[in-house]
Write a protein that holds these residues in place. Structure first.
Motif, PDB file in Angstrom:
ATOM      1  N   THR A   1       0.817  -1.210   0.000  1.00  0.00           N
ATOM      2  CA  THR A   1       0.000   0.000   0.000  1.00  0.00           C
ATOM      3  C   THR A   1       0.855   1.266   0.000  1.00  0.00           C
ATOM      4  O   THR A   1       0.529   2.240  -0.679  1.00  0.00           O
TER       5      THR A   1
ATOM      6  N   SER B   1       1.080   3.960  -3.070  1.00  0.00           N
ATOM      7  CA  SER B   1       0.782   5.360  -2.801  1.00  0.00           C
ATOM      8  C   SER B   1       1.871   6.265  -3.361  1.00  0.00           C
ATOM      9  O   SER B   1       1.589   7.287  -4.005  1.00  0.00           O
TER      10      SER B   1
ATOM     11  N   GLU C   1      -8.680   5.026  -6.028  1.00  0.00           N
ATOM     12  CA  GLU C   1      -8.647   3.712  -5.385  1.00  0.00           C
ATOM     13  C   GLU C   1      -8.567   2.581  -6.416  1.00  0.00           C
ATOM     14  O   GLU C   1      -7.877   1.580  -6.210  1.00  0.00           O
TER      15      GLU C   1
ATOM     16  N   GLU D   1      -5.046   2.501  -7.604  1.00  0.00           N
ATOM     17  CA  GLU D   1      -4.187   1.902  -6.575  1.00  0.00           C
ATOM     18  C   GLU D   1      -4.291   0.372  -6.597  1.00  0.00           C
ATOM     19  O   GLU D   1      -3.275  -0.321  -6.430  1.00  0.00           O
ATOM     20  N   GLU D   2      -5.492  -0.142  -6.815  1.00  0.00           N
ATOM     21  CA  GLU D   2      -5.667  -1.595  -6.898  1.00  0.00           C
ATOM     22  C   GLU D   2      -4.962  -2.161  -8.131  1.00  0.00           C
ATOM     23  O   GLU D   2      -4.329  -3.222  -8.066  1.00  0.00           O
TER      24      GLU D   2
ATOM     25  N   LYS E   1      -1.336  -2.153  -7.383  1.00  0.00           N
ATOM     26  CA  LYS E   1      -1.001  -3.199  -6.410  1.00  0.00           C
ATOM     27  C   LYS E   1      -0.890  -4.563  -7.105  1.00  0.00           C
ATOM     28  O   LYS E   1       0.034  -5.344  -6.846  1.00  0.00           O
TER      29      LYS E   1
END
Length: 334
Positions: free
Chosen positions: A71, A75, A313, A316-317, A320
């Protein structure tokens, strides 16, 4: 030889590309460009930009170390990715690129200022000067106050998600460099509210809102630039010919390029200077009262912040998942 609407528009308005797609920017050669989390998410999923995404993720992992949780890596990578796309865009255009502060900070003045300082520092570390970058911030009262402080430091801002006159006036009085009133989203709200399928372009509520802001600014000599944004059709753009700037998506840029005929200037500072307009003094109490009474502006601002936050979000996923794959490949090759 007949000129396209796009060529004519460029003689009276600064044309801005509303995209994170570097290839689209190369095609249309706008003066400025703007991005947001949704646009960067779309660009990041294009195969031609996978190398940029991978390099950004690996750089963030290396900087934070192997012990850092994904995470934190993601970021850091998001901010770096926004800068990477921004720098790629600035290699093509002669003007400025807008880079957005995390929408989840929209009601936090100090956090917005801190994030803006970080973004500018990254651009400056790559040899780019502040005049080439606009920090994009949601036009909440807290965001406007952050922009006011940043402008005093020579960090110029683009106040986005702007739907109401109170937001526009507050931005101008704060000395903000540029605002982005959202034409199409205003139209969307009114269509839903009234049940109408469409509006003629001269009666489009989003068009009328931008024209009102333009005339107010020019009447009272504000230097804040107005950049109409979020267009749903070419008619809206035609009705705002003469606005300081218009940020336009590649499909609509293409439509303007393919259309020939006479493009008439609709917004003119000379005409606005003689308009019968009353000046509205603005402070926090007035801003909050006007915001509470403008249901469209209140709803669209809240919706826009949530939408940009969700897009972030989602990105970000995606990052990831991509980081996990990259690290899996690295481990398997050891």
């Amino acid at each position: 030889m007949p000129k396209s609407f796009l060529d004519q528009l460029r003689t009276m308005t600064v044309v801005v590309a509303d995209t994170g797609d570097i290839n689209a920017i190369k095609k249309f050669q706008p003066q400025d460009a703007t991005t947001n989390p949704s646009l960067i998410t779309s660009a990041a999923q294009m195969p031609q930009y996978q190398e940029i995404v991978d390099a950004t993720l690996l750089e963030a992992r290396k900087e934070l170390g192997e012990a850092a949780p994904p995470t934190e890596v993601v970021s850091l990578a998001f901010d770096r990715l926004a800068i990477a796309f921004g720098m790629g865009i600035l290699e093509i255009i002669s003007g400025r690129v807008s880079t957005e502060v995390d929408a989840r900070l929209s009601y936090n003045t100090e956090a917005t200022i801190a994030k803006a300082h970080y973004l500018i520092s990254r651009y400056e570390a790559h040899g780019l000067t502040r005049d080439r970058v606009l920090i994009k911030i949601a036009a909440t009262w807290e965001g406007i106050k952050a922009a006011e402080a940043l402008e005093k430091e020579g960090i110029h801002c683009n106040l986005t998600l702007l739907f109401g006159m109170h937001q526009a006036i507050a931005c101008a009085e704060a000395g903000v460099k540029l605002i982005s009133p959202f034409v199409g989203r205003i139209l969307d709200w009114h269509k839903k509210e009234t049940g109408r399928d469409s509006y003629p372009a001269p009666e489009d509520p989003g068009v009328l809102s931008v024209a009102r802001i333009y005339n107010y600014y020019k009447k009272f000599g504000y230097q804040t630039e107005i950049m109409g944004a979020s267009f749903r059709n070419m008619g809206e753009i035609v009705e705002l010919a003469g606005c300081d700037l218009l940020t336009i998506s590649p499909p609509l840029l293409d439509e303007l390029q393919q259309t020939e005929g006479e493009l008439v200037r609709k917004l003119d500072p000379a005409i606005a200077s003689h308009a019968d307009i009353a000046k509205i003094p603005m402070d926090k109490a007035t801003f909050e009262a006007m915001h509470a009474s403008d249901r469209m502006a209140a709803e669209k601002l809240d919706e826009g912040i949530k939408s940009f936050s969700k897009a972030l979000e989602t990105l970000e996923e995606l990052l990831k998942d991509r980081l996990a794959k990259l690290e899996e490949v690295t481990l398997s090759s050891v």
